[in-house]
Design a protein around this motif. Structure first.
Motif, PDB file in Angstrom:
ATOM      1  N   VAL A 141       0.901  -0.978   0.063  1.00  0.00           N
ATOM      2  CA  VAL A 141      -0.073  -0.118   0.121  1.00  0.00           C
ATOM      3  C   VAL A 141       0.926   1.331  -0.117  1.00  0.00           C
ATOM      4  O   VAL A 141       2.138   1.053   0.137  1.00  0.00           O
ATOM      5  CB  VAL A 141      -0.902   0.069   1.272  1.00  0.00           C
ATOM      6  N   LYS A 142       0.498   2.397  -0.251  1.00  0.00           N
ATOM      7  CA  LYS A 142       1.219   3.538  -0.141  1.00  0.00           C
ATOM      8  C   LYS A 142       0.301   4.491   0.587  1.00  0.00           C
ATOM      9  O   LYS A 142      -0.793   4.746   0.851  1.00  0.00           O
ATOM     10  CB  LYS A 142       0.956   4.284  -1.739  1.00  0.00           C
ATOM     11  N   PHE A 143       1.074   4.886   1.715  1.00  0.00           N
ATOM     12  CA  PHE A 143       0.806   5.574   2.909  1.00  0.00           C
ATOM     13  C   PHE A 143       1.530   7.087   2.586  1.00  0.00           C
ATOM     14  O   PHE A 143       2.750   7.303   2.900  1.00  0.00           O
ATOM     15  CB  PHE A 143       0.926   5.127   4.081  1.00  0.00           C
ATOM     16  N   GLY A 144       0.833   8.396   2.251  1.00  0.00           N
ATOM     17  CA  GLY A 144       1.536   9.222   2.083  1.00  0.00           C
ATOM     18  C   GLY A 144       2.464   9.176   0.845  1.00  0.00           C
ATOM     19  O   GLY A 144       1.987   8.785  -0.231  1.00  0.00           O
ATOM     20  N   ASN A 145       3.782   9.278   0.843  1.00  0.00           N
ATOM     21  CA  ASN A 145       4.705   9.156  -0.159  1.00  0.00           C
ATOM     22  C   ASN A 145       5.410   7.881   0.117  1.00  0.00           C
ATOM     23  O   ASN A 145       6.392   7.622  -0.582  1.00  0.00           O
ATOM     24  CB  ASN A 145       5.551  10.250  -0.559  1.00  0.00           C
ATOM     25  N   ILE A 146       5.046   6.939   0.998  1.00  0.00           N
ATOM     26  CA  ILE A 146       5.807   5.899   1.514  1.00  0.00           C
ATOM     27  C   ILE A 146       4.960   4.485   1.027  1.00  0.00           C
ATOM     28  O   ILE A 146       3.952   4.495   1.058  1.00  0.00           O
ATOM     29  CB  ILE A 146       6.168   5.871   2.893  1.00  0.00           C
ATOM     30  N   ARG A 147       5.920   3.638   0.277  1.00  0.00           N
ATOM     31  CA  ARG A 147       5.080   2.596  -0.297  1.00  0.00           C
ATOM     32  C   ARG A 147       5.574   1.176   0.833  1.00  0.00           C
ATOM     33  O   ARG A 147       6.725   1.322   1.262  1.00  0.00           O
ATOM     34  CB  ARG A 147       5.734   2.013  -1.500  1.00  0.00           C
ATOM     35  N   ILE A 148       4.577   0.740   1.485  1.00  0.00           N
ATOM     36  CA  ILE A 148       4.739  -0.319   2.625  1.00  0.00           C
ATOM     37  C   ILE A 148       4.424  -1.474   1.866  1.00  0.00           C
ATOM     38  O   ILE A 148       3.173  -1.691   1.672  1.00  0.00           O
ATOM     39  CB  ILE A 148       3.984   0.067   3.783  1.00  0.00           C
ATOM     40  N   GLY A 149       5.303  -2.562   2.079  1.00  0.00           N
ATOM     41  CA  GLY A 149       5.079  -3.846   1.790  1.00  0.00           C
ATOM     42  C   GLY A 149       4.991  -4.952   2.893  1.00  0.00           C
ATOM     43  O   GLY A 149       5.471  -4.423   4.044  1.00  0.00           O
ATOM     44  N   GLY A 150       4.358  -5.916   2.682  1.00  0.00           N
ATOM     45  CA  GLY A 150       4.382  -6.763   3.709  1.00  0.00           C
ATOM     46  C   GLY A 150       4.054  -8.342   3.484  1.00  0.00           C
ATOM     47  O   GLY A 150       3.290  -8.555   2.394  1.00  0.00           O
ATOM     48  N   LEU A 151       4.598  -9.180   4.135  1.00  0.00           N
ATOM     49  CA  LEU A 151       4.458 -10.793   3.614  1.00  0.00           C
ATOM     50  C   LEU A 151       3.929 -11.273   5.382  1.00  0.00           C
ATOM     51  O   LEU A 151       4.864 -11.369   6.147  1.00  0.00           O
ATOM     52  CB  LEU A 151       5.865 -11.481   3.463  1.00  0.00           C
ATOM     53  N   SER A 152       2.953 -11.864   5.298  1.00  0.00           N
ATOM     54  CA  SER A 152       2.241 -12.370   6.407  1.00  0.00           C
ATOM     55  C   SER A 152       2.877 -13.797   6.679  1.00  0.00           C
ATOM     56  O   SER A 152       2.952 -14.442   5.664  1.00  0.00           O
ATOM     57  CB  SER A 152       0.837 -12.291   6.464  1.00  0.00           C
ATOM     58  N   GLY A 153       3.037 -14.401   7.986  1.00  0.00           N
ATOM     59  CA  GLY A 153       3.209 -15.591   8.346  1.00  0.00           C
ATOM     60  C   GLY A 153       4.871 -15.832   8.687  1.00  0.00           C
ATOM     61  O   GLY A 153       5.388 -14.837   8.600  1.00  0.00           O
ATOM     62  N   ILE A 154       4.874 -17.120   8.855  1.00  0.00           N
ATOM     63  CA  ILE A 154       6.380 -17.337   9.051  1.00  0.00           C
ATOM     64  C   ILE A 154       6.930 -18.251   8.047  1.00  0.00           C
ATOM     65  O   ILE A 154       6.044 -19.135   7.662  1.00  0.00           O
ATOM     66  CB  ILE A 154       6.693 -17.754  10.444  1.00  0.00           C
ATOM     67  N   TYR A 155       8.225 -18.410   7.793  1.00  0.00           N
ATOM     68  CA  TYR A 155       8.658 -19.539   6.932  1.00  0.00           C
ATOM     69  C   TYR A 155       8.733 -20.999   7.448  1.00  0.00           C
ATOM     70  O   TYR A 155       9.172 -21.029   8.757  1.00  0.00           O
ATOM     71  CB  TYR A 155      10.306 -19.172   6.498  1.00  0.00           C
TER      72      TYR A 155
END
Length: 195
Positions: A112-126
């Motif tokens: 997602v983009k919040f203001g001018n920052i792109r935030i990525g995420g990966l849920s869970g554990i390996y």
């Protein structure tokens, strides 16, 4: 922009927001965003059945108040799922979505983009056994699938690798490669013996 980061909050949103309020008041700053993981998104008693936590540790905590609308998050909140989630609830938001007013789940892999920052995420554990499998688990989970449902899948990692724009902040429960290049790596290894 001031961003607060909270790991492994395990459903205690009230405590996190109280801490943010304390920091804002004592340091005379405004927190613009909260990023957190291992959220423990539990809306109701039924969600406890999909929570991979021994029964004696299952508690409603305070997330339910925000999911029900009884409370509204005082600061925009973005989260990823961990290994203490009501997986039945988060599965409803596989691609991400508003889990509660002002609280956004990044999905199993999202940006997602919040203001001018792109935030990525990966849920869970390996977990090596489940990484190459698809998401085969469905409620009601048994003893095996209640654990495997929160494991990271190769498919979700590949989705994020297709991005053409850089991510400014990346949220993940597993530690990234080269983390030992920063800070006190001996202490990090004592807390987590594998990378």
């Amino acid at each position: 922009m001031k961003i607060a980061v909270e790991g492994c909050m395990h459903g205690d949103l009230d405590k996190v927001y109280d801490t943010i309020k304390y920091i804002e008041n004592t340091r005379n700053i405004k927190i613009d965003l909260l990023c957190c993981g291992d959220f423990q998104a539990v809306r109701n008693e039924k969600d406890m059945d999909s929570l991979n936590v021994p029964p004696k540790y299952r508690e409603m905590k305070s997330v339910w108040k925000y999911c029900s609308g009884q409370e509204v998050a005082p600061v925009p909140t973005i989260f990823i799922g961990g290994n203490h989630e009501a997986s039945n609830y988060l599965w409803e938001f596989y691609y991400g979505g508003w889990a509660a007013p002002n609280i956004y789940f990044l999905g199993f892999a999202g940006v997602v983009k919040f203001g001018n920052i792109r935030i990525g995420g990966l849920s869970g554990i390996y977990n090596v056994r489940n990484c190459c499998l698809g998401h085969h688990e469905r409620p009601s989970y048994n003893d095996n699938t209640i654990r495997s449902v929160y494991h990271v899948r190769e498919y979700d990692v590949h989705k994020l690798m297709q991005l053409e724009e850089l991510i400014d902040i990346f949220l993940s429960l597993d530690w990234p490669l080269s983390i030992t290049d920063y800070g006190n790596w001996q202490q990090l290894v004592r807390y987590k013996k594998h990378f």
